[in-house]
Design an enzyme around this catalytic site. Structure first.
Site: not given
Ligand code: MN
Length: 322
Positions: A12, A14, A165, A285
């Site tokens: 996850e 980005h 998400h 994340d």
């Molecule tokens: Mn995220």
């Protein structure tokens, strides 16, 4: 207890581009300016500080995705389709520079369900992507809607997962009004995303496409905590379309979760008991969370060596066929 350092693949993680950041004007309103100044350059960077941090903390591979919300807020369907193709081509070019360190999830314009299915197939077959990551609703419409079913059908055929998400709710829920602390990732995203999954269960998506795998971040967006209660209350509520299985059975069969943005033993232990070690995958994340904290957490979590290996790389390797 001190854990053993193991290979790590995270999913996850980005990035953004100037083209994508125009869709994030609402999402950033509740976020502290200093934090935005920190994350913005890290989102735009592909192989500078991103790779340095991966090297420093022992992250072997990161599966990259466009940060929330992306083209799903684009009102013009044709523009969304074009923009999604463009960002997917860009991501594929960046991955090609570091093919052993990066992989990718397709960005899809669900405004056109058939085009989204075709783009998923193009991304998987031609660009080597591992599935899709979808940032919640598309202009207020959720993935239980049958207009989106071509995408679920194609994902199942291709054998790739869809990472669901969070995004901001289409309208501010009334019980959050006046409290920016409840907006975005602090609270709203979890309830919004858990609700989205329940819509998919009750809408029959997993009855129709039983081999689908949906990945959730943030240790399952609270769903592992409420499995028993979902089943117990399902039995007493009215049903428009009765399910083949109990609600919890879809979550155990069709949902996998990541540790992204949830570096704490208590929810990890709950998720281990609720779903099992085969359905949990380590993630960070990035750049919203610190790689150092994520690694410290998973290396020291009270897990057996076998379970730590599954969570850090074994499960994701199997799921994404890496
Ligand atoms: Mn995220």
């Amino acid at each position: 207890m001190a854990g053993k350092t193991v290979k790590k693949i995270v999913l996850e993680e980005h990035f953004s581009t100037p083209e994508m950041s125009k869709y994030a004007t609402d999402v950033v309103k509740t976020i502290d300016d200093k934090f935005l100044d920190y994350v913005k350059p890290r989102l735009m960077d592909m192989n500078g500080v991103r790779l340095e941090e991966m090297d420093k903390y022992g992250i072997d591979m990161a599966v990259l995705s466009v940060t929330s919300p992306g083209v799903q807020l684009e009102p013009d369907a044709a523009a969304a389709v074009k923009s999604a193709k463009h960002i997917n081509d860009y991501l594929a070019e960046e991955i090609a520079k570091h093919p052993t360190r990066f992989a990718g999830f397709a960005h899809l314009a669900l405004q056109d369900g058939k085009a989204a299915a075709d783009e998923l197939e193009r991304c998987v077959k031609q660009l080597g992507m591992k599935g899709a990551l979808i940032n919640g609703h598309t202009n207020g419409e959720y993935l239980d809607d049958q207009k989106f079913w071509p995408m679920w059908e194609r994902a199942e055929e291709l054998g790739v997962p869809v990472y669901l998400h969070p995004a901001d709710s289409p309208t501010m829920p009334s019980n959050e009004a006046g409290y920016p602390e409840m907006a975005g990732p602090g609270w709203q995203w979890g309830s919004e995303t858990a609700g989205h999954v329940l819509r998919m269960i009750y809408g029959g998506v997993f009855d129709r496409f039983p081999k689908t795998t949906v990945v959730l971040g943030h240790m399952g967006e609270t769903l592992p905590f409420i499995l028993w209660r979902l089943d117990s209350r399902y039995a007493m509520l009215k049903h428009t379309n009765p399910l083949k299985l109990k609600p919890s059975e879809y979550i155990k069969r069709n949902i996998m979760v990541t540790t992204a943005g949830s570096f704490s033993d208590a929810p990890l232990m709950c998720t281990m008991l609720a779903l099992g070690a085969d359905r949990i995958m380590f993630s960070i994340d990035y750049p919203y969370e610190e790689t150092s904290q994520a690694v410290e957490f998973i290396d020291n979590a009270p897990l057996s060596d076998e379970d730590r290996e599954k969570i850090c790389y074994g499960n994701v390797t199997r799921l994404l066929k890496l």
